[in-house]
Write an enzyme that holds these catalytic residues in place. Structure first.
Site, short mmCIF file in Angstrom:
data_model
loop_
_atom_site.label_atom_id
_atom_site.label_comp_id
_atom_site.label_asym_id
_atom_site.label_seq_id
_atom_site.Cartn_x
_atom_site.Cartn_y
_atom_site.Cartn_z
N ASP A 134 -12.24 -50.89 -121.14
CA ASP A 134 -11.79 -52.28 -121.29
C ASP A 134 -11.16 -52.46 -122.65
OD1 ASP A 134 -13.15 -52.45 -118.88
OD2 ASP A 134 -13.98 -54.43 -119.31
N LYS A 199 -7.90 -58.53 -117.27
CA LYS A 199 -9.22 -59.13 -117.51
C LYS A 199 -9.05 -60.38 -118.36
CE LYS A 199 -13.51 -57.94 -120.02
NZ LYS A 199 -14.24 -56.86 -120.71
N LYS A 228 -10.43 -58.87 -113.37
CA LYS A 228 -11.82 -58.97 -113.84
C LYS A 228 -12.02 -60.29 -114.58
CE LYS A 228 -15.26 -56.86 -116.93
NZ LYS A 228 -15.66 -55.68 -117.70
#
Lengths: 263, 263
Positions: A134, A199, A228
């Site tokens: 991430d 995300k 996400k």
């Protein structure tokens, strides 16, 4: 009632990516094409657990806390644990042999490292056992309008996917500090740069993930890309709202509370 | 009045490090040793400017903002500008030929990168033109009691000093999240690991730098080591209070306001 059965089967096929479930969907059943409003009302505990990145990325996280995170992830079948680089090796050793994936942050939480450094951090994380990364987008370059550099920065990290096809790269665009127009631009860059997920946020700025942002992001990236939702998702209700909005992954530091709240 | 003159000279010698100025000092004048309470009441604008790291390290800092930061630093004679790695090259090119030093953050702001990555980030920053490096201590390791790793992490960055004797390494220990005992331990580790400065905080947590913390840090590291106060220092009065407490460097995002507030 074969029609109902087939209809259910049709619906089920949409559960795979768990994306855009609250939008209008075209479903075929018995040679009839239906345009139905699909809404996810409940989700099985085990299904939900698999969508959760159980996260502990605060600067002061201790070894004991990471050990607990990993134990709980195995116990409840969370899809992934997300930790900072300093704990990837520990998490990987604790989760060895389980189905829980290990995720590492990259350039966290400001995204202000140079592309080369983010790339090396990603490689190092993979070497230590991470298969999910991430990364934080270069927000400085983005806010300066240097989209080429934003893309190059993401590409530097997605290059690590050459090591293994199993690696998933998610890019945090930090929705709370972007305008809607900027969110759309960011989503497009993330997709073009070869990442797997866009995300919402680190959770450090403003209100974190919102239903509106997740809907917008799903709309921009389409059905076959990851979205996400992370930042401020604390309850089962929050998590379901995000999945209904189009998220197919949930990042949360209260994974246990979410699962315990599931019916 | 030669005695007074000599006394002033004696005092002046204490202005060099600008440290511990509000404590009791031993001053020699005309073969008489005096034990005097020295207190810094005013500091010349130009002297103060040299002690300031004019700082812009927010994640969303734009190119235009960095350009303004550098212009102001030259104009007001700030000692250093402190930027994130993504802007070191730009700052270095803008400050070329001036007396303003370029500073880069390392592992900012969580300090959660692995030692190797912090080391590479430091090297890269130096290559791009930085000569001051403000790294964040591995707070996770510190809070887990793994002081060996904390030290090794700092040593990985201080190793970059081999490139040039001009490089200064400051270590952010994040005072707002440490107990007094932990602050003392952290200061000792920072000094042992070969850094040049111990620095209060990133400014992200709690109340930032306090007079009490700076006094404590100065007491632990002694007179010949750097103490940088950063986090929440917004006015001339704030800055002077920190210098009186023992700081010999001030990190602030409102350098201009501080200088303009000087008498």
């Amino acid at each position: 009632m074969p029609r109902t059965k087939e209809f259910k089967k049709g619906l089920k096929s949409h559960w795979g990516p768990l994306s855009g479930l609250s939008s209008w969907e075209t479903v075929k059943c018995d040679h009839v094409v239906l345009n139905v409003k699909v809404r996810l009302l409940t989700i099985m505990k085990s299904q939900l657990a698999k969508l959760i990145d159980s996260t502990l990325v605060k600067a002061t996280a201790t070894k004991d806390e990471i050990e607990r995170l990993c134990r709980e992830a195995i116990q409840h079948g969370f899809g992934c644990v997300m930790v900072n680089p300093v704990y990837v090796g520990l998490a990987a050793s604790l989760l060895k042999g389980s189905n829980v994936r290990v995720g590492s942050t990259v350039g966290f939480p400001f995204g202000v490292s140079l592309p080369d450094i983010k790339a090396l951090e990603a490689v190092k994380a993979v070497e230590e056992g991470a298969c999910e990364l991430d990364m934080v987008m270069n927000l400085s370059a983005f806010k300066s309008g240097d989209y080429k550099l934003v893309k190059r920065d993401i590409e530097a990290v997605t290059a690590v996917k050459r090591i293994s096809s199993d690696i998933i790269v998610k890019v945090i665009i930090e929705t709370p500090i972007l305008t809607n127009e900027e969110k759309i631009t960011a989503c497009k860059i993330v997709k073009e740069a070869g990442a797997d997920f866009v995300k919402t946020s680190t959770g450090l700025f403003g209100k974190g993930a919102t239903v509106e942002d997740v809907k917008l992001m799903r709309q921009v990236v389409g059905r076959d890309f990851g979205v996400k939702a992370a930042g401020g998702i604390r309850t089962y209700k929050d998590a379901v709202a995000m999945i209904e909005a189009g998220a197919n992954r949930i990042g949360t530091s209260t994974a246990l509370a979410i699962i315990k709240g599931a019916p």
